[in-house]
Design a protein around this motif. Structure first.
Motif, short mmCIF file in Angstrom:
data_model
loop_
_atom_site.label_atom_id
_atom_site.label_comp_id
_atom_site.label_asym_id
_atom_site.label_seq_id
_atom_site.Cartn_x
_atom_site.Cartn_y
_atom_site.Cartn_z
N ALA A 42 -44.34 118.66 93.74
CA ALA A 42 -44.99 117.40 94.12
C ALA A 42 -46.29 117.66 94.86
O ALA A 42 -47.30 116.99 94.63
N SER A 43 -46.27 118.66 95.73
CA SER A 43 -47.47 118.98 96.50
C SER A 43 -48.60 119.40 95.57
O SER A 43 -49.74 118.95 95.70
N MET A 44 -48.28 120.26 94.62
CA MET A 44 -49.31 120.73 93.70
C MET A 44 -49.78 119.60 92.78
O MET A 44 -50.95 119.51 92.41
N PHE A 45 -48.84 118.71 92.46
CA PHE A 45 -49.18 117.55 91.64
C PHE A 45 -50.18 116.67 92.40
O PHE A 45 -51.20 116.23 91.86
N HIS A 46 -49.90 116.45 93.67
CA HIS A 46 -50.78 115.61 94.46
C HIS A 46 -52.14 116.29 94.65
O HIS A 46 -53.18 115.62 94.63
N LEU A 47 -52.11 117.60 94.80
CA LEU A 47 -53.38 118.36 94.90
C LEU A 47 -54.22 118.10 93.65
O LEU A 47 -55.43 117.87 93.72
N PHE A 48 -53.54 118.12 92.51
CA PHE A 48 -54.20 117.94 91.22
C PHE A 48 -54.80 116.53 91.09
O PHE A 48 -55.99 116.36 90.84
N THR A 49 -53.99 115.52 91.33
CA THR A 49 -54.48 114.15 91.15
C THR A 49 -55.50 113.80 92.23
O THR A 49 -56.53 113.18 91.94
N HIS A 50 -55.22 114.21 93.44
CA HIS A 50 -56.11 113.89 94.55
C HIS A 50 -57.50 114.45 94.31
O HIS A 50 -58.51 113.81 94.62
#
Lengths: 476, 652
Positions: free
Chosen positions: B368-376
Motif C-alpha cells: 500500500a505504501s509503495m502504491f501510494h508513493l506511485f499514485t501520489h
C-alpha cells in the motif's frame, strides 16, 4: 630477447650522436623527437614483453616483475625529462640562458644514464651492478655542469663529482669487502653466518652510505641542495626523480636480492633514518627562497617517506615503494614542468617571482597547485594514495611512532607547499605582468601529467597490478 | 524459476548513466552555447531514460509473471577495497522496488523537464537550471538502484546537494538562499544519524560476514543486511549493557536519515521553505521524488525494520503523527505552494505509517505504501505544475489574491480539479485506491489509533485541498494584477494533461502483483474502509464549499472566532521558533561560544606554536648546509659510522 629495451636505448643514443654530426645547428631540432621516439619504442618493447622472468649473458642479466616496474619508471621519467627539456635546448624560451646547447650530446648523455639505471635493476653480478651504477651516475655529473660558463652550474657539477666519487669509492670498498668475505661476485642470497663478522658490518655500512647518497637520506643528503640549485632546471627534475629511483633500485638489489631478509633485523635503524630524513627535509624547506633549492628539500623529505617501505622488510613494502615511485615521478615532474616553463619564460626562480601566476596563467597555476597538493598528500590525488600505502607498511611493521612522525611531517609539508600556492593565488600580480606563452609540447605534457596523477589516485587497478605481480615474485 | 533477461535489463546502468552524460554535456558544452538548446538536450535525455525504464519494467515483469520476484544486479564495479572481504561496489540493482522508483522518477522528471522548457522560458539562468535538474535525476536514479547502503548514502548526499542547488536557484533572493541553507543543514543533521547507523550496521555486519557471508555478497549489501540469519544475530546483540539491541539502535538511526529526507516531524521544517525554489523543482524534487527517498529507504530495509519491531513502531507513529500534524497546518496557510508542501508532508506520513503497520505476516501495508508513493507522485506533481501555471498567470503565491480563474485558465483548472479529487480520495481516481489500501492495512494490522488518524486525515485532506481549489478558481478575482491572465502555452499544457490522465488511471495498476512481500494478493475495495473514508472526504469537500466558495467570507468569521487557537496553527505550532530558540539561545551561547574561545586561544595558539617550532628548526638546520664539500664529506663519514654502530647494536 630480454634485453631488447636496453638495446633500443643504446642504438638510439648512438644514432643521436652520429646524426648530430651530420646536421647543422638549425636541423638539430629533430634530435629531441628522435630521443623521445627511441624511449617510446623501448617502452613499447618493454610493455609487450610483460613482466616475465628470464636469464641471459651467463646469468649476469636477468628480468623479473620488480625490475620490469623499475624500468617502466626509468623510461617514463626519461621521456618526460626529454619533453620538458626540449624547449630550453631548442631555444624556444622567453629569456635566453647562456651556455645551453650541444643538443646531440645532451640527449646521448641522458640516454646513457637511463641505460645505466635499466641495466642496474637487471644485474645479477657485482661487477655489472657496480659498472651500471657508475653509468647511471657519471653522466649526471656532466648534465649538472651543462652550462659551462655559468659559475653556479660549474660549482654544482664540481661538488657533485667530489661527493659522488666519495660515495662511489665507499660503495666499491663495501662491495670489495663483501667479495672477500663470500668469495663470489654472484648476486644471490648470502649466508647468514657472515653476520657475526665485524668486516661484514663495515661493508654493509659502506653500502648503506652509498645508497643513502643516491636516495638523499640524512646525513648523506648534503650534495642535493647545492646540486639541484645549480643544475639546469630540466636536469634538476631528472635528478630529483630518476636518480632517486636508481638509488632505490640499487638498495633493492643489495637489500632484497643479496642480503635477502636481513633488513627485517634493522627495522629500527631504517625507521630512524626515515624519520630524520623527512623531518630535516621538511623543516629546512620552509625557509628556502629559491624554488629549485626548495624542491631539493622537498625531494629529500619525499625520500624519507619512500624508505618507510623498507621498515620491517615486509613484502608489502615493495609494491608500496614502487607505486609511490611512479606517483612521485608523475607528480614531481608535473611540478618541475611548471618550474622549467617559468624559468624558460622569465629566467626567474625565486618563490616570490611566482606571485600572481594564477591571474596571468590560470591553467598552469592550477596544474602546479595540483602537483604540489599531490606531493603534500591531499586526497584524492595520487600522492595521498601512495603515502597511504607506505604509512600502512610502517604501521603493519609496528612502527606507530614513525607513522605519527610522518603524519606530522605531511602537515608541515602542506604548509610550505601552500607557500607557493599562496604566491600564485593570493598575492597580487605585478602591474606589468602579462600572460606568458607556452609551447604546445609542454602544454600537452602538463595536461597528460596532471590527468595521470589524478587518475592514479582514483583508479585502484595500477597499485593492485603492481602489488599482485611483485608479491607473486617475492613469494616465488 | 527463470532469470529475467532482456537487452534493457542487461544495460540497465544506462538509465542513470544517460542523465549523467547529459548533465556533463549540458553543463560543459551546451549551456554556454544556448540555454534553449540546453533545455531541449536535457529533456530529451530524460525522455530516453524514461522510455528505458518502462521497457525495463515490461521486460522484468513479463519474465516473472507470477513467481517470487528476484533481484538482479546486471552491472557492478568494484569501487573501494578496504581489505579482503570489505569492499564496496557500485552497481545497479533491479528488483520490483527499484523498477517502481525508476519508472516514477524518470517519468515525472521527463514531464517536469518538458514543462520547464516553457516555465523557464524567460529566465536567463535556465541553462543552469537544466544542468542541476539533470544532476538531480542522475543522483536520484543512482540512489534508487543502489545495491548496497554505502552507494545509497553517496547518492543520498548527491541528491541533497542538487536539492540545495535548486532551492537556492534564485540566489539573488535572500529568502531562497536562507531556505536552501535550512534544507541542507536540517537534512545534513538527519544524515548524521543515518551515517552513524550505517557505521554501526557495517561494523557488526562485517563481524558477522565471515560466518554468515555468502559468495558474491559484500557486508554493506542490502541482500546481506536483510537476510534473516544476519537480522536474527543483530537482534540479539547489545551495545555494552544497554537494553536496546544493535538492530533497533541502527535502524532508528537510519530512520533518522529517512525522516530528514522525507521531512517527518520534527525534521519537517525545511520542506515548506524549500518552496522558494522554482515551481518545477517543487513538483519534481519536493513532492514526487526526493522526499520519497526516505520512504524508499525504509521499504528497502523493511525486513530489518520488521525484525526490530520497535523501530517499525517508531516509523508507524512518527508517520501517523506527521500525517495529522501537517494536515492541520495545511488548513491555515495562505501560500498555495506551502499548502501543497504541507499536503506532501501529510501524504508522506501516510506512506510512512503504512510501512510501519506492515509486518512480515501482514505485508499489505508495504504494498500500500509503495502504491501510494506511485499514485501520489503523479497527482502531487500535477498539483504543483498546475499551481505553477496559476502563479505564472497571476504572479502571486497568495491564494487570497487569486479567485475566479475557472474561465481564464480552463485547462489548468480541469487538471487541478482532477488532481485535487485524486488526492482527496474520490472514487475512481488514483488516490482513492491507494489510500483505501493504506487504511485497510492499518485496520488489518491491528492499529485502530493509526487507522482513526488516517481516516480523519482523509477528511482533512479533502478540506484543505478544496479550500485552495475554491479560493483559487471560484468566486471573483481578488488580485491586483491588471494585465490579462493567459492560459499557459501548449508546451506546458501537455505534461499537465498527461499527468491528469495518470492521476485518473494510476489507481487501476495492480500494484499487489508487482511490489509485494510473499504471496501475491488481489486488492479488492474494502467497503468497510472505503465507505467511511469517502463519506469523510465528501464532508470535507462540503465544508470547504460552505466556508470558502464565496471568496472565503464565512471562513474569515470562523477564523476570528477561533482566535489564538488559529494563530498557533497558522504559525505552524511555532516549531521553527522552537528550533531557533534551542540553537541560538542555548547551543550558540552555551556550547558554541566557549568552544570558539577555546579554539581561538588554545588551539590557534598551539597551531602557531608548532608552526613557529617548525620554522625555527628549519632556520637552525639550514646552517648545516654550509656549501662546503669538506663539511659534507665529514657528515658522510659520520653517517656511515652511525650505520655501522646501528648494525653492531642490531646484529651483535
Amino acid at each position: 630477447m630480454i634485453f631488447l629495451p636496453e638495446l633500443i636505448v643504446v642504438v638510439c643514443a648512438v644514432a643521436i650522436l652520429l646524426t648530430d654530426l651530420w646536421l647543422d645547428e638549425r636541423r638539430r631540432v629533430i634530435l629531441a623527437p628522435m630521443a623521445a621516439i627511441g624511449l617510446v619504442v623501448a617502452m613499447a618493447s618493454l610493455i609487450i614483453s610483460v613482466p616475465q622472468n628470464g636469464l641471459t649473458l651467463g646469468g649476469r642479466f636477468s628480468v623479473d616483475p620488480v625490475g620490469w616496474w623499475f624500468k617502466v619508471f626509468f623510461l617514463l621519467s626519461g621521456l618526460i625529462t626529454i619533453l620538458i627539456s626540449l624547449d630550453l635546448l631548442d631555444g624556444r624560451v622567453g629569456v635566453r640562458m647562456r651556455g645551453i646547447g650541444f643538443r646531440g650530446e645532451y640527449y646521448t648523455v641522458l640516454l646513457a644514464t637511463i641505460l645505466g639505471m635499466m641495466v642496474l635493476v637487471s644485474a645479477r653480478d657485482l661487477i655489472t651492478l657496480y659498472v651500471s651504477l657508475e653509468l647511471a651516475t657519471m653522466p649526471l655529473f656532466v648534465l649538472t655542469a651543462w652550462r659551462r660558463d655559468d659559475a653556479q652550474s660549474g660549482e654544482a657539477g664540481m661538488k657533485y663529482v667530489i661527493f659522488g666519487a666519495m660515495a662511489s669509492a665507499c660503495m666499491l670498498y663495501g662491495l670489495g669487502l663483501l667479495y672477500g668475505l663470500t668469495g663470489s661476485t654472484a648476486l644471490t642470497a648470502i649466508d647468514r653466518q657472515l653476520a657475526n663478522m665485524p668486516a661484514f658490518w663495515l661493508a654493509t655500512a659502506m653500502l648503506v652510505a652509498g645508497i643513502g647518497f643516491k636516495l638523499t637520506i640524512v646525513p648523506f643528503h648534503f650534495w642535493a641542495a647545492d646540486v639541484y640549485q645549480g643544475a639546469p632546471a630540466p636536469v634538476t627534475a631528472y635528478l630529483s626523480v630518476a636518480s632517486k629511483g636508481a638509488g632505490l633500485a640499487f638498495a633493492f638489489q643489495i637489500l632484497y636480492r643479496w642480503m635477502d631478509g636481513w633488513i627485517a633485523d634493522a627495522a629500527v635503524g631504517v625507521a630512524v633514518f626515515a624519520a630524520l630524513t623527512m623531518t630535516l627535509g621538511n623543516t629546512v624547506a620552509i625557509v628556502q627562497h629559491n624554488i629549485k633549492r626548495f624542491m631539493a628539500f622537498s625531494a629529500i623529505s619525499q625520500a624519507g617517506y619512500l624508505v618507510m617501505g623498507f621498515v620491517g622488510g615486509l613484502p608489502e613494502g615493495i609494491p608500496a615503494m614502487l607505486f609511490y615511485l611512479l606517483v612521485y615521478a608523475v607528480t614531481n615532474l608535473a611540478v618541475f614542468a611548471c618550474i622549467v616553463w617559468f624559468s624558460n619564460q622569465t629566467g626567474k626562480e625565486q618563490i616570490e617571482d611566482y606571485r600572481g601566476l594564477a591571474r596571468t596563467n590560470p591553467l598552469i597555476a592550477l596544474t602546479m597547485m595540483l602537483g604540489l597538493f599531490s606531493l603534500a598528500g591531499i586526497p584524492p590525488l595520487s600522492g595521498f594514495v601512495g603515502k597511504f600505502f607506505l604509512f600502512s607498511v610502517a604501521s603493519k611493521a609496528g612502527f606507530h611512532w614513525l607513522v605519527a612522525v610522518a603524519a606530522v611531517n605531511s602537515t608541515i609539508s602542506l604548509y610550505y607547499y601552500l607557500r607557493i600556492v599562496r604566491q600564485m593565488y593570493i598575492e597580487p600580480a605585478d602591474k606589468d605582468s602579462t600572460r606568458l606563452p607556452i609551447t604546445p609540447t609542454l602544454a600537452a605534457t602538463l595536461m597528460v601529467l596532471s590527468a595521470t596523477q589524478l587518475l592514479m589516485g582514483i583508479i585502484p587497478s595500477l597499485y593492485e597490478t603492481i602489488s599482485s605481480q611483485t608479491l607473486a615474485w617475492l613469494a616465488r | 524459476m527463470t532469470e529475467p533477461a532482456g537487452i534493457v535489463l542487461k544495460n540497465a546502468w544506462l538509465i542513470p548513466a544517460i542523465p549523467l552524460a547529459s548533465f556533463v554535456l549540458v553543463g560543459l558544452v551546451v549551456r554556454p552555447l544556448s540555454r534553449r538548446l540546453a533545455g531541449i538536450v536535457a529533456t530529451a535525455a530524460i525522455f530516453v531514460s524514461a522510455a528505458m525504464a518502462w521497457i525495463l519494467a515490461w521486460e522484468y515483469f513479463s519474465a516473472t509473471p507470477h513467481g517470487e520476484p528476484t533481484a538482479v544486479i546486471p552491472w557492478t564495479f568494484e569501487w573501494l577495497r578496504y581489505q579482503t572481504g570489505l569492499t564496496v561496489k557500485l552497481g545497479v540493482l533491479v528488483d520490483p522496488l527499484s523498477i517502481l522508483l525508476m519508472v516514477v522518477v524518470t517519468t515525472v522528471s521527463a514531464l517536469v523537464h518538458l514543462y520547464s522548457i516553457g516555465y523557464m522560458h524567460d529566465d536567463e539562468g535556465s541553462g543552469r537550471f537544466f544542468t542541476w535538474m539533470n544532476l538531480f535525476t542522475f543522483s536520484m536514479l543512482g540512489l534508487v538502484v543502489a545495491p548496497n547502503i554505502v552507494q545509497m548514502y553517496v547518492f543520498w548526499e548527491l541528491v541533497g546537494v542538487s536539492s540545495f542547488l535548486l532551492i537556492g536557484y534564485y540566489y539573488q533572493k535572500p529568502s531562497a538562499v536562507a531556505a536552501s541553507n535550512k534544507a541542507f543543514i536540517v537534512t545534513r543533521f538527519a544524515d548524521l544519524g543515518f551515517m552513524i547507523g550505517i557505521l554501526i550496521l557495517g561494523f557488526y555486519g562485517f563481524r558477522l560476514f565471515s560466518e554468515l557471508g555468502d559468495a558474491g555478497l559484500q557486508p554493506f549489501d542490502f541482500a546481506f543486511l536483510t537476510s534473516p540469519a544476519v537480522l536474527e544475530r543483530l537482534a540479539t546483540m547489545h551495545l555494552g549493557t544497554c537494553d536496546i539491541s544493535i538492530l533497533t539502535l541502527s535502524m532508528v538511526l537510519v530512520f533518522m536519515g529517512a525522516a530528514g529526507k522525507s521531512a517527518m516531524f520534527p525534521l519537517h521544517i525545511w520542506l515548506p521553505d524549500a518552496m522558494e525554489g522554482p515551481t518545477p523543482v517543487s513538483a519534481l524534487i519536493h513532492a514526487a521524488t526526493m522526499v520519497v527517498a526516505g520512504v524508499y529507504l525504509v521499504a528497502r530495509l523493511f525486513a530489518a525494520f520488521a525484525a526490530s519491531g520497535t523501530a517499525l513502531m517508531v516509523v508507524a507513529y512518527v508517520g501517523a503523527f506527521t500525517c495529522l500534524f501537517a494536515a492541520i497546518i495545511g488548513l491555515t496557510q495562505d501560500d498555495i505552494k506551502r499548502v501543497l508542501a504541507f499536503s506532501t508532508l501529510s501524504q508522506l506520513g501516510y506512506m510512512m505509517f503504512a510501512l510501519g503497520v506492515a509486518t512480515v505476516g501482514h505485508p499489505l501495508g508495504y504494498t500500500a505504501s509503495m502504491f501510494h508513493l506511485f499514485t501520489h507522485a503523479f497527482f502531487k506533481s500535477l498539483l504543483f505544475l498546475a499551481a505553477g501555471a496559476v502563479i505564472h498567470a497571476v504572479h502571486t503565491n497568495n491564494i487570497w489574491e487569486m479567485g475566479g480563474l475557472v474561465r481564464k485558465l480552463p485547462i489548468t483548472h480541469a487538471t487541478f480539479l482532477v488532481a485535487t479529487l485524486a488526492i482527496a480520495g474520490i472514487w475512481p481516481l488514483a488516490g482513492f485506491f491507494s489510500k483505501d489500501e493504506i487504511l485497510g492495512a492499518a485496520l488489518d494490522g491491528g492499529h485502530p489509533v493509526i487507522f482513526a488518524v488516517g481516516l480523519l486525515v482523509a477528511g482533512l485532506t479533502a478540506l484543505y485541498m478544496f479550500r485552495i481549489y475554491f479560493l483559487t478558481f471560484w468566486g471573483k478575482f481578488r488580485g491586483m494584477v491588471t494585465d490579462p491572465v493567459h492560459e499557459v502555452p501548449a508546451l506546458m499544457r501537455v505534461p499537465l494533461v498527461i499527468l491528469a490522465v495518470a492521476s485518473i488511471v494510476a489507481g487501476f495498476v495492480p500494484m499487489g502483483r508487482f511490489v509485494r512481500i510473499g504471496e501475491e494478493h488481489h486488492a479488492g475495495i474494502n467497503l468497510a474502509v472505503a465507505i467511511p473514508a469517502s463519506i469523510l472526504a465528501l464532508i470535507g469537500i462540503g465544508l470547504a464549499w460552505i466556508l470558502y466558495s464565496a471568496d472565503g467570507r464565512r471562513a474569515a468569521q470562523c477564523t476570528v472566532r477561533m482566535g489564538a487557537f488559529y494563530t498557533v496553527i497558522k504559525q505552524k505550532f511555532y516549531i521553527d521558533e522552537a528550533y531557533l530558540f534551542v540553537t541560538r539561545r542555548i547551543l550558540f551561547r552555551f556550547v558554541a561560544r566557549p568552544i570558539a574561545w577555546f579554539d581561538r586561544h588554545v588551539v590557534d595558539g598551539g597551531v602557531n606554536l608548532s608552526g613557529w617550532i617548525a620554522r625555527t628548526t628549519g632556520s637552525v638546520l639550514r646552517h648545516l648546509q654550509t656549501g662546503q664539500v669538506q663539511v659534507y664529506g665529514v657528515w658522510f663519514v659520520g653517517g656511515a659510522l652511525l650505520v655501522l654502530l646501528i648494525l653492531w647494536a642490531g646484529w651483535r
